[in-house]
Design a protein around this motif. Structure first.
Motif, mmCIF file in Angstrom:
data_model
loop_
_atom_site.group_PDB
_atom_site.id
_atom_site.type_symbol
_atom_site.label_atom_id
_atom_site.label_comp_id
_atom_site.label_asym_id
_atom_site.label_seq_id
_atom_site.Cartn_x
_atom_site.Cartn_y
_atom_site.Cartn_z
ATOM 1 N N GLU A 74 0.814 -1.247 0.163
ATOM 2 C CA GLU A 74 0.103 0.145 0.040
ATOM 3 C C GLU A 74 0.947 1.290 -0.101
ATOM 4 O O GLU A 74 0.667 2.149 -0.711
ATOM 5 C CB GLU A 74 -0.859 0.059 1.286
ATOM 6 N N ARG A 75 1.923 1.237 0.873
ATOM 7 C CA ARG A 75 2.889 2.430 1.046
ATOM 8 C C ARG A 75 3.601 2.462 -0.203
ATOM 9 O O ARG A 75 3.824 3.738 -0.746
ATOM 10 C CB ARG A 75 3.672 2.422 2.040
ATOM 11 N N PHE A 76 4.042 1.419 -0.716
ATOM 12 C CA PHE A 76 4.877 1.563 -2.137
ATOM 13 C C PHE A 76 3.866 2.179 -3.370
ATOM 14 O O PHE A 76 4.331 2.984 -3.926
ATOM 15 C CB PHE A 76 5.284 0.092 -2.513
ATOM 16 N N GLU A 77 2.722 1.599 -3.244
ATOM 17 C CA GLU A 77 1.915 2.274 -4.442
ATOM 18 C C GLU A 77 1.329 3.583 -4.405
ATOM 19 O O GLU A 77 0.996 4.197 -5.043
ATOM 20 C CB GLU A 77 0.718 1.130 -4.694
ATOM 21 N N LYS A 82 1.861 9.416 -5.353
ATOM 22 C CA LYS A 82 2.322 10.841 -5.086
ATOM 23 C C LYS A 82 3.185 11.289 -6.065
ATOM 24 O O LYS A 82 3.072 12.514 -6.690
ATOM 25 C CB LYS A 82 3.110 10.572 -3.815
ATOM 26 N N VAL A 83 4.079 10.559 -6.801
ATOM 27 C CA VAL A 83 4.876 10.715 -7.812
ATOM 28 C C VAL A 83 4.125 11.081 -9.044
ATOM 29 O O VAL A 83 4.286 12.262 -9.700
ATOM 30 C CB VAL A 83 5.723 9.875 -8.329
ATOM 31 N N ALA A 84 3.091 10.633 -9.559
ATOM 32 C CA ALA A 84 2.264 10.669 -10.640
ATOM 33 C C ALA A 84 1.461 12.167 -10.382
ATOM 34 O O ALA A 84 1.406 12.891 -11.145
ATOM 35 C CB ALA A 84 1.231 9.514 -10.782
ATOM 36 N N ASP A 90 -0.707 9.821 -14.922
ATOM 37 C CA ASP A 90 -1.574 8.926 -14.204
ATOM 38 C C ASP A 90 -0.541 7.728 -13.547
ATOM 39 O O ASP A 90 0.494 7.734 -14.004
ATOM 40 C CB ASP A 90 -2.691 8.136 -15.414
ATOM 41 N N VAL A 91 -1.274 7.120 -12.504
ATOM 42 C CA VAL A 91 -0.568 6.281 -11.696
ATOM 43 C C VAL A 91 0.080 5.179 -12.448
ATOM 44 O O VAL A 91 1.353 4.895 -11.821
ATOM 45 C CB VAL A 91 -1.247 5.993 -10.473
ATOM 46 N N ASP A 92 -0.488 4.771 -13.389
ATOM 47 C CA ASP A 92 0.228 3.439 -14.247
ATOM 48 C C ASP A 92 1.149 4.056 -15.099
ATOM 49 O O ASP A 92 1.740 3.090 -15.885
ATOM 50 C CB ASP A 92 -1.081 2.593 -14.756
ATOM 51 N N ALA A 301 11.507 4.372 -2.468
ATOM 52 C CA ALA A 301 10.056 4.758 -2.985
ATOM 53 C C ALA A 301 9.427 5.652 -2.090
ATOM 54 O O ALA A 301 8.983 6.991 -2.467
ATOM 55 C CB ALA A 301 9.274 3.881 -3.710
ATOM 56 N N ILE A 302 9.177 5.090 -1.011
ATOM 57 C CA ILE A 302 8.646 5.715 0.114
ATOM 58 C C ILE A 302 9.603 6.902 0.750
ATOM 59 O O ILE A 302 8.755 8.023 1.067
ATOM 60 C CB ILE A 302 8.569 4.750 1.504
ATOM 61 N N GLY A 303 10.689 7.135 0.780
ATOM 62 C CA GLY A 303 11.542 8.299 0.865
ATOM 63 C C GLY A 303 11.239 9.237 -0.200
ATOM 64 O O GLY A 303 11.257 10.537 0.425
ATOM 65 N N LEU A 304 11.074 8.843 -1.341
ATOM 66 C CA LEU A 304 11.033 9.890 -2.385
ATOM 67 C C LEU A 304 9.708 10.419 -2.195
ATOM 68 O O LEU A 304 9.227 11.874 -2.195
ATOM 69 C CB LEU A 304 10.994 9.310 -3.691
ATOM 70 N N ALA A 305 8.396 9.603 -1.691
ATOM 71 C CA ALA A 305 7.227 10.346 -1.590
ATOM 72 C C ALA A 305 7.478 11.364 -0.422
ATOM 73 O O ALA A 305 6.674 12.509 -0.688
ATOM 74 C CB ALA A 305 6.108 9.445 -1.255
#
Lengths: 429, 150
Positions: A74-77, A82-84, A90-92, A301-305
């Motif tokens: 969940e956190r990864f996605e 967040k990046v999108a 779009d997220v994909d 990825a979570i750090g980047l968010a």
């Protein structure tokens, strides 16, 4: 809440206090870190986010049914979303990579694989070969040059390079002449990591569209420093790195338009990117998973968010404005010193906050050593852009790259030290 | 101005040698030679080992290149040091210089055999610059290997 007052020195100093690495002495002076174009420092919020993940949620993502695996996924996605949102995609359309270099290579190898006949019917649109042309520019970082040289060598396509002018801006007349109907892909940087040039994206996109060519944008030096919306820029692919925007190393992003990503054959293959595997062959998941083979950089990825949350809270428009101010101050101060030549255009509107310069008669390494002695961290060398330096008639340069956490006092300290360098090395004016 | 540490790195003898560049200019005729490049900063040197007719004594090194003051000074000081030396003595001097560069500021017991090149001791405190100082010396090693292979 959106702040709209400009960042002043007092606020910059308050923000800098969020960055533990900035709070130290180097060679008896307080560190003045002006090498954020190479890599930015990290705020506590980013370090905490990574640590929190490892302490509480660490598990493999997209596999396993246990609670931690679900939380981690969940956190990864969420980080992807967040990046999108940050870039207007779009997220994909957001693929995790190790950095911009891998992202650009992913495109090049995907096209290569399509050209070798892989990826089925839908991949044929990417296939290139003899007679086709790839276009890049003379002002690129090596990461947006060599992958295209190699792609041309693998496929038999031709590489054309848009030259830069004496002020390092693109020769747009040549660009118009070079981007002919044979061109299948045009790759260029949004903002130069050396000359500070902000390229005319819309003009280049228009030329590429007229040729029905794909557009690849190196956004490493723009996404951390200004609001970037990939949809508005109308590019097909964009690449950037997390570590230049307050995030961890080892995480980067490839943006690609959904229909393209779902047609492009994968680059790295293995676990987590497939639907069905037999001993003979495999079928791939849709994007972005088809490009994410193997265990992913979850904590990064979570750090980047968390980094994006921090940037959003400060405000990209305010960051851009502040850096323009610091860059202009640096430019004015350096250009006024006898024997110093600032690379790139003089017009402020064409420049980012980066200032690269040549001190006549003193090698960049010696300049860097002199500044380091004052606790000033800047980059010296060719900054992974040898052709650009060669075109501008220098082998190396000294680069000052500020971020919003720098103060005008730090810029002034660099200017003062630069004013002493030639005399220190025995050169009279 | 700079700190005492910086002054020990950029001693007068080094700054002067970096400008004088003794030995600069390649010979037109064929001599054992070697090219070295430091890819991180673009510093490079091409160096020729010019000996007397017997091949046993260094007449004078000849080199061309570009780079920082440390790499240029080092090439100049190496040229001064080796002029007239027996070729057989070169490996020992190069080894001693390498030891000095790897001493992390501690120096070595006896740097007398390095002559003025011993002034480069300050470089050993700055790990990122050791490669600059070694550039010409590595090129000389390469030239000697080419010479031995002939």
């Amino acid at each position: 809440m959106t702040l709209n007052h400009p960042i002043d020195d007092a606020e910059a100093a308050r923000l800098a206090a969020d960055f533990p690495a900035l709070d130290q002495e180097v060679n008896g002076h307080r560190l003045a870190y002006l090498d954020s174009g190479a890599t930015s420092q990290k705020p506590t919020a980013v370090l905490d986010a990574e640590r929190d993940f490892y302490e509480h949620h660490n598990a493999a993502v997209h596999r396993g049914a246990h609670t931690l695996a679900a939380l981690a996924t969940e956190r990864f996605e969420n980080a992807r979303a967040k990046v999108a949102g940050f870039i207007g995609a779009d997220v994909d359309e957001v693929v995790w990579t190790s950095g911009a270099t891998e992202a650009l290579n992913l495109i090049a190898y995907g096209i290569s694989n399509a050209s070798a006949g892989l990826g089925g019917e839908e991949a044929k649109r990417f296939a290139i070969g003899a007679g086709d042309v790839i276009v890049t520019t003379e002002g690129e970082h090596h990461a947006n040059l060599i992958p295209w040289q190699e792609l041309a060598a693998r496929t038999g396509a031709t590489l054309r390079v848009i030259p830069i002018l004496d002020d390092a801006t693109l020769d747009m007349e040549s660009a118009a002449a070079l981007i002919t109907p044979e061109v299948k892909l045009v790759a260029f940087t949004h903002v130069s990591n050396v000359s500070a040039v902000i390229n005319p994206v819309s003009e280049l996109v228009a030329l590429a569209r007229a040729a029905d060519a794909l557009v690849v944008l190196d956004a490493c030096q723009s996404v951390p420093h200004m609001g970037v919306n990939v949809r508005e820029l109308d590019v097909d692919f964009a690449a950037f790195s997390g570590h230049k925007m307050l995030g961890p190393t080892g995480i980067g992003v490839l943006y690609g338009r959904s229909e393209l990503l779902n047609a492009l054959p994968p680059f790295l293959t293995g676990g987590s990117m497939i639907t069905t595997v037999t001993l003979e062959k495999a079928e791939y998941l849709p994007a972005p998973q088809r490009f994410e083979a193997g265990t992913q950089q979850v904590a990064q990825a979570i750090g980047l968010a968390a980094a994006i949350d921090y940037l959003d809270a400060v405000g990209l428009d305010r960051i851009h404005e502040r850096e323009a101010e610091l860059g202009a101050r640096m430019y004015r101060g350096a250009a006024a010193i006898p024997g110093i030549r600032v690379l790139g255009p003089s017009e402020a509107a064409l420049r980012s906050g980066v200032v690269a310069l040549d001190v006549e008669g003193v090698h960049a390494h010696d300049v860097g050593q002199y500044l380091d002695d004052r606790g000033i961290a800047i980059r010296v060398g060719h900054h992974c852009a040898q052709p650009l330096h060669r075109r501008l008639g220098v082998t190396a340069s000294t680069r000052i790259s500020p971020y919003f956490y720098n103060t005008t006092a730090e810029i002034d300290a660099v200017i003062e030290a630069l004013g002493e360098v030639r005399a220190y090395f025995g050169l009279a004016d | 101005m700079g700190s005492p540490e910086l002054a020990s790195l950029y001693q007068q003898v080094i700054l002067e040698a970096s400008k004088q560049k003794h030995g600069f200019g390649l010979r037109p005729e064929d001599h054992p030679s070697n090219h070295q490049l430091n890819p991180t900063c673009g510093d490079e040197i091409t160096l020729q080992l010019v000996t007397d007719a017997s091949g046993e004594t260094v007449e004078k090194l000849a080199w061309e290149g570009q780079g920082c003051s440390i790499s240029m000074a080092s090439a100049s000081l190496l040229t001064d040091l080796t002029a007239g030396l027996p070729v057989a003595e070169l490996p020992e001097r190069i080894g001693l210089f390498r030891e000095l560069m790897q001493s992390k500021g501690a120096g070595i017991e006896d740097d007398e055999p390095l002559g003025d090149a011993a002034a480069l001791e300050g470089v050993s405190r700055y790990i990122a610059r050791v490669k600059c100082a070694m550039l010409a010396w590595t090129a000389l090693e390469g030239a000697m290997m080419e010479s031995a292979a002939k």
